[in-house]
Design an enzyme around this catalytic site. Structure first.
Site, PDB file in Angstrom:
ATOM      1  N   SER A 119       2.328 -21.012  13.035  1.00 45.36           N
ATOM      2  CA  SER A 119       3.364 -20.885  14.061  1.00 45.36           C
ATOM      3  C   SER A 119       3.038 -21.827  15.204  1.00 45.36           C
ATOM      4  CB  SER A 119       3.429 -19.442  14.563  1.00 45.36           C
ATOM      5  OG  SER A 119       4.420 -19.301  15.564  1.00 45.36           O
ATOM      6  N   HIS A 133       9.817 -25.789  18.205  1.00 44.73           N
ATOM      7  CA  HIS A 133       9.231 -24.639  17.518  1.00 44.73           C
ATOM      8  C   HIS A 133       9.172 -24.956  16.033  1.00 44.73           C
ATOM      9  CE1 HIS A 133      10.467 -21.317  14.785  1.00 44.73           C
ATOM     10  NE2 HIS A 133       9.380 -20.759  15.283  1.00 44.73           N
ATOM     11  N   HIS A 167      17.258 -33.995  12.738  1.00 39.42           N
ATOM     12  CA  HIS A 167      17.962 -33.435  11.582  1.00 39.42           C
ATOM     13  C   HIS A 167      17.877 -34.351  10.357  1.00 39.42           C
ATOM     14  CE1 HIS A 167      19.859 -29.768  13.142  1.00 39.42           C
ATOM     15  NE2 HIS A 167      19.879 -30.390  14.312  1.00 39.42           N
ATOM     16  N   HIS A 197      23.516 -12.584  23.876  1.00 35.21           N
ATOM     17  CA  HIS A 197      23.860 -12.171  25.233  1.00 35.21           C
ATOM     18  C   HIS A 197      24.135 -13.352  26.157  1.00 35.21           C
ATOM     19  CE1 HIS A 197      19.409 -12.630  25.608  1.00 35.21           C
ATOM     20  NE2 HIS A 197      19.701 -13.025  26.836  1.00 35.21           N
TER      21      HIS A 197
END
Length: 297
Positions: A119, A133, A167, A197
C-alpha cells in the site's frame, strides 16, 4: 479449497516486497536528483523503516510487515510504502464484512484468513506535483482466494497531459490481459474513488479491482503484478516534470484543501483502512495514508 496454497502465498508475498523495494529506491532517487527548483536547497529525504505487527487475541504470531515512511523530503512531504503479510482468524465484525462480499463464502463456518499486499500513498511538497495512491493485495481463506488493488492519481492542480499519461501507461500494461480489461478497471476506479457526500471524485481516476478470481491463479497473479509494474512508469515522469515548477499561495491552499478531501475518503469509505483497523494491524501503518497537513473551508 483443497489446493495447497502455501507456495502461492509465498510467491505473492515475495512479489509485494520486491515491488516495495523498487518503489522505495525510485523515490529516494527522485529526492537525490532534485537539485533545481523549489525546495532543492533542502536535504534530500530518505525512508524510515519500521517493523509492524498484527495483534492477535491470544498473543500468537499473526504476521506483520514493514512500514516505510519518508517525512519532510524536498520532493515528497510525506510518502508511505507499506508491505504486510498477516493471518489468523477474523473477528466477528470483520467476518460479517467479508461474508457479505462477492466471492468470499464460508466465513461463518471457518473464519481463518491470510492476506498480503503493498500500500502506497504519496503527498508532495510542490502542489504542482500530483499526489498518488497505489495498492495491490492477495486474500486467502480456506474457501476462496482473490486479488485486488489498483492506483489512482490525485492532483490538486489538474493537467490534462498528466492524466492522459497516467491512464495510457496503465492501459498499456493491462493490454496483454485482454482488450476489455482496462475500460472495466477504469470504470471501477471511477465508481470506487468517489466521495458521495462531496458529489465528486477524489482525483482523476486510474484503475481498480477487487474480489478478482477467474479460477486461474497464475493469470490473476500475473495481472496483479502488471498493475504494480505500471505504477512507476505512470507516475515518476509526472513528478520529474512538475517538481521544479513555481507555485503561489493559491496553489498551496488548493493542495491543503484537496488533502482534506483525500483524508475524508480514506477515513469514511476506504475498504483497506477499515479492514486493517478491524483485523488489529498496526494503526500507524494503516493510517499512514493521511496527509501531514490538510485544510477544510
Amino acid at each position: 479449497m483443497t489446493e495447497d496454497f502455501d507456495s502461492r502465498k509465498a510467491l505473492a508475498a515475495a512479489w509485494f516486497r520486491e515491488l516495495r523495494d523498487q518503489i522505495v529506491a525510485a523515490f529516494e532517487d527522485l529526492e537525490a536528483s532534485h537539485t533545481t527548483g523549489p525546495f532543492s536547497d533542502m536535504a534530500p529525504g530518505s525512508f524510515e523503516v519500521t517493523e509492524t505487527t498484527r495483534a492477535s487475541d491470544d498473543g500468537s504470531d499473526a504476521g506483520g510487515g514493514l512500514m516505510s515512511v519518508m517525512r519532510g523530503g524536498r520532493v515528497f512531504e510525506k510518502v508511505g510504502v507499506n508491505v504486510s503479510t498477516v493471518f489468523g482468524t477474523l473477528a466477528p465484525r470483520a467476518q460479517a464484512a467479508m461474508a457479505a462480499r462477492k466471492g468470499i463464502p464460508g466465513m461463518a463456518d471457518d473464519p481463518r484468513f491470510w492476506a498480503s499486499g503493498i500500500s502506497l500513498v504519496a503527498h508532495m511538497r510542490n502542489p504542482q506535483a500530483p499526489a498518488v495512491h497505489m495498492n495491490t493485495r492477495m486474500f486467502w481463506t480456506p474457501h476462496a482466494w482473490w486479488f485486488g488493488g489498483g492506483s489512482d492519481l490525485n492532483p490538486c492542480l489538474e493537467f490534462d497531459e498528466d492524466t492522459a499519461h497516467f491512464h495510457a501507461t496503465q492501459e498499456q500494461h493491462l493490454a496483454p490481459h485482454g482488450a476489455d480489461l482496462y475500460p472495466r478497471l477504469k470504470e471501477w476506479a471511477d465508481e470506487y474513488f468517489y466521495i458521495p457526500h462531496r458529489h465528486r471524485a477524489r482525483g482523476v481516476g486510474g484503475i481498480f479491482m477487487d474480489d478478482h478470481n477467474t479460477g486461474d491463479w497464475e493469470a490473476d497473479f500475473a495481472l496483479t503484478q502488471d498493475i504494480g509494474r505500471a505504477f512507476l512508469p505512470a507516475y515518476v515522469p509526472l513528478v520529474e516534470k512538475r517538481r521544479t515548477a513555481d507555485f503561489n499561495e493559491a496553489d498551496k491552499d488548493a493542495q491543503l484543501i484537496h488533502r482534506g478531501l483525500y483524508a475524508e475518503y480514506n477515513l469514511v469509505y476506504d475498504r483497506g483502512t477499515k479492514f486493517g483497523l478491524e483485523t488489529g494491524h498496526d494503526a500507524n501503518a494503516v493510517l499512514m495514508s493521511l496527509p501531514p497537513l490538510a485544510k477544510w473551508v
